[in-house]
Design a protein around this motif. Structure first.
Motif, PDB file in Angstrom:
ATOM      1  N   LYS A  31       0.692  -1.117   0.018  1.00  0.00           N
ATOM      2  CA  LYS A  31      -0.014  -0.314  -0.031  1.00  0.00           C
ATOM      3  C   LYS A  31       0.837   1.299   0.093  1.00  0.00           C
ATOM      4  CE  LYS A  31      -2.332  -1.726   3.506  1.00  0.00           C
ATOM      5  NZ  LYS A  31      -3.143  -1.867   4.836  1.00  0.00           N
ATOM      6  N   ASP A  32       0.315   2.427  -0.261  1.00  0.00           N
ATOM      7  CA  ASP A  32       1.004   3.707  -0.182  1.00  0.00           C
ATOM      8  C   ASP A  32       1.460   3.722   1.135  1.00  0.00           C
ATOM      9  OD1 ASP A  32       0.675   4.118  -2.936  1.00  0.00           O
ATOM     10  OD2 ASP A  32      -0.982   5.305  -2.427  1.00  0.00           O
ATOM     11  N   LEU A  33       0.892   3.587   1.929  1.00  0.00           N
ATOM     12  CA  LEU A  33       1.137   3.711   3.513  1.00  0.00           C
ATOM     13  C   LEU A  33       1.623   2.433   4.124  1.00  0.00           C
ATOM     14  CD1 LEU A  33       1.881   5.792   5.772  1.00  0.00           C
ATOM     15  CD2 LEU A  33      -0.602   5.490   6.347  1.00  0.00           C
ATOM     16  N   SER A  34       2.766   2.036   4.159  1.00  0.00           N
ATOM     17  CA  SER A  34       3.417   0.583   4.721  1.00  0.00           C
ATOM     18  C   SER A  34       4.343   1.134   5.792  1.00  0.00           C
ATOM     19  CB  SER A  34       3.805  -0.019   3.464  1.00  0.00           C
ATOM     20  OG  SER A  34       2.868  -0.693   2.412  1.00  0.00           O
ATOM     21  N   PRO A  35       3.903   1.086   6.952  1.00  0.00           N
ATOM     22  CA  PRO A  35       4.814   1.502   8.040  1.00  0.00           C
ATOM     23  C   PRO A  35       5.964   0.453   8.172  1.00  0.00           C
ATOM     24  CG  PRO A  35       2.634   1.746   8.686  1.00  0.00           C
ATOM     25  CD  PRO A  35       2.453   1.223   7.210  1.00  0.00           C
ATOM     26  N   VAL A  36       7.293   0.672   8.485  1.00  0.00           N
ATOM     27  CA  VAL A  36       8.226  -0.125   8.821  1.00  0.00           C
ATOM     28  C   VAL A  36       8.791  -0.031  10.067  1.00  0.00           C
ATOM     29  CG1 VAL A  36      10.665  -0.636   8.244  1.00  0.00           C
ATOM     30  CG2 VAL A  36       9.134  -0.109   6.604  1.00  0.00           C
ATOM     31  N   SER A  37       8.498  -1.368  11.023  1.00  0.00           N
ATOM     32  CA  SER A  37       8.814  -1.225  12.379  1.00  0.00           C
ATOM     33  C   SER A  37      10.220  -0.957  12.460  1.00  0.00           C
ATOM     34  CB  SER A  37       8.374  -2.353  13.025  1.00  0.00           C
ATOM     35  OG  SER A  37       8.954  -3.384  12.777  1.00  0.00           O
ATOM     36  N   SER A  38      10.369  -0.131  13.841  1.00  0.00           N
ATOM     37  CA  SER A  38      11.725   0.138  14.314  1.00  0.00           C
ATOM     38  C   SER A  38      11.583   0.840  15.514  1.00  0.00           C
ATOM     39  CB  SER A  38      12.388   1.301  13.395  1.00  0.00           C
ATOM     40  OG  SER A  38      11.820   2.381  13.503  1.00  0.00           O
ATOM     41  N   SER A  39      12.785   0.745  16.283  1.00  0.00           N
ATOM     42  CA  SER A  39      12.600   1.316  17.533  1.00  0.00           C
ATOM     43  C   SER A  39      13.840   2.213  17.957  1.00  0.00           C
ATOM     44  CB  SER A  39      12.645   0.014  18.529  1.00  0.00           C
ATOM     45  OG  SER A  39      13.789  -0.680  18.529  1.00  0.00           O
ATOM     46  N   LEU A  40      13.588   3.271  18.770  1.00  0.00           N
ATOM     47  CA  LEU A  40      14.586   4.130  19.008  1.00  0.00           C
ATOM     48  C   LEU A  40      15.245   3.518  20.520  1.00  0.00           C
ATOM     49  CD1 LEU A  40      15.470   6.975  18.205  1.00  0.00           C
ATOM     50  CD2 LEU A  40      13.955   8.133  19.876  1.00  0.00           C
ATOM     51  N   LYS A  41      16.557   3.296  20.579  1.00  0.00           N
ATOM     52  CA  LYS A  41      17.156   2.838  21.607  1.00  0.00           C
ATOM     53  C   LYS A  41      18.125   3.764  21.891  1.00  0.00           C
ATOM     54  CE  LYS A  41      15.909  -1.826  21.036  1.00  0.00           C
ATOM     55  NZ  LYS A  41      16.209  -3.118  21.354  1.00  0.00           N
ATOM     56  N   ALA A  42      18.972   3.435  23.094  1.00  0.00           N
ATOM     57  CA  ALA A  42      20.076   4.228  23.601  1.00  0.00           C
ATOM     58  C   ALA A  42      21.386   3.554  23.649  1.00  0.00           C
ATOM     59  CB  ALA A  42      19.639   5.137  24.664  1.00  0.00           C
ATOM     60  N   THR A  43      22.396   4.026  23.846  1.00  0.00           N
ATOM     61  CA  THR A  43      23.530   3.237  24.075  1.00  0.00           C
ATOM     62  C   THR A  43      23.974   3.784  25.593  1.00  0.00           C
ATOM     63  OG1 THR A  43      25.035   5.543  23.425  1.00  0.00           O
ATOM     64  CG2 THR A  43      24.725   3.737  21.919  1.00  0.00           C
ATOM     65  N   GLY A  44      24.917   3.135  26.163  1.00  0.00           N
ATOM     66  CA  GLY A  44      25.352   3.364  27.407  1.00  0.00           C
ATOM     67  C   GLY A  44      25.503   4.954  27.999  1.00  0.00           C
ATOM     68  N   ASP A  45      25.947   5.655  27.019  1.00  0.00           N
ATOM     69  CA  ASP A  45      26.163   7.071  27.205  1.00  0.00           C
ATOM     70  C   ASP A  45      25.261   8.031  26.833  1.00  0.00           C
ATOM     71  OD1 ASP A  45      26.425   6.984  24.541  1.00  0.00           O
ATOM     72  OD2 ASP A  45      28.411   8.273  24.444  1.00  0.00           O
TER      73      ASP A  45
END
Length: 167
Positions: free
Chosen positions: A65-79
């Protein structure tokens, strides 16, 4: 008689389950970490007093479809440096699939970044992320990453898939 047939079937199934596979297991390496920094090296995902990307979204260009969201996540490093972790989800299209021992696929993703200054939306930026994959009998891995048609990452042996975008 029934017990003999049942016993024979159990022994036959046990014999089939003992079969060994001579095929090697293919290693899969498709996790991609995307860092966004400004010219001074500051993380653009942190909500600071100056300009940052407060939110982002990813859309599969080759999706059904025109709108086909892709999953991802915002992560953090140790700093506490934030980055986008993309594992998989965008449709892969074959670029070079003729050689069964070395195939190339690609995914194209629109990355929308909402730019804010002091909680006021300034702009939404739509960038293009192209991920190329290499598949051999031994490995399926991210091989190259283009950001707005500029090569930003080339796979090195046993190195993590880390892309740093300077904006």
């Amino acid at each position: 008689m029934r017990n003999i047939i049942f016993g024979f079937l159990v022994i036959f199934c046990a014999f089939l389950s003992c079969k060994t596979d001579d095929e090697d297991v293919r290693r899969v390496d498709q996790i991609l970490n995307i860092y966004m920094k400004n010219g001074t090296g500051r993380d653009l995902f942190h909500n600071k007093k100056d300009v940052s990307y407060f939110t982002y979204s990813m859309n599969d260009v080759n999706g059904i479809k025109d709108l086909s969201p892709v999953s991802s996540s915002l992560k953090a490093t140790g700093d506490s440096t934030l980055f986008i972790e993309y594992i998989a989800g965008a449709r892969r299209v074959g670029l070079d699939t003729l050689n069964p021992d070395n195939k190339t696929y690609r995914s194209v993703i629109t990355l929308s970044l909402v730019k804010r200054l002091n909680n006021t939306i300034l702009d939404t930026i739509n960038d293009k992320l192209e991920i190329q994959y290499r598949m051999t009998p031994a490995v399926f891995e991210v091989s190259k990453v283009y950001y707005n048609d500029t090569l930003r990452f080339t796979k090195q042996d046993d190195a993590p898939n880390v892309v740093t975008i300077v904006k």
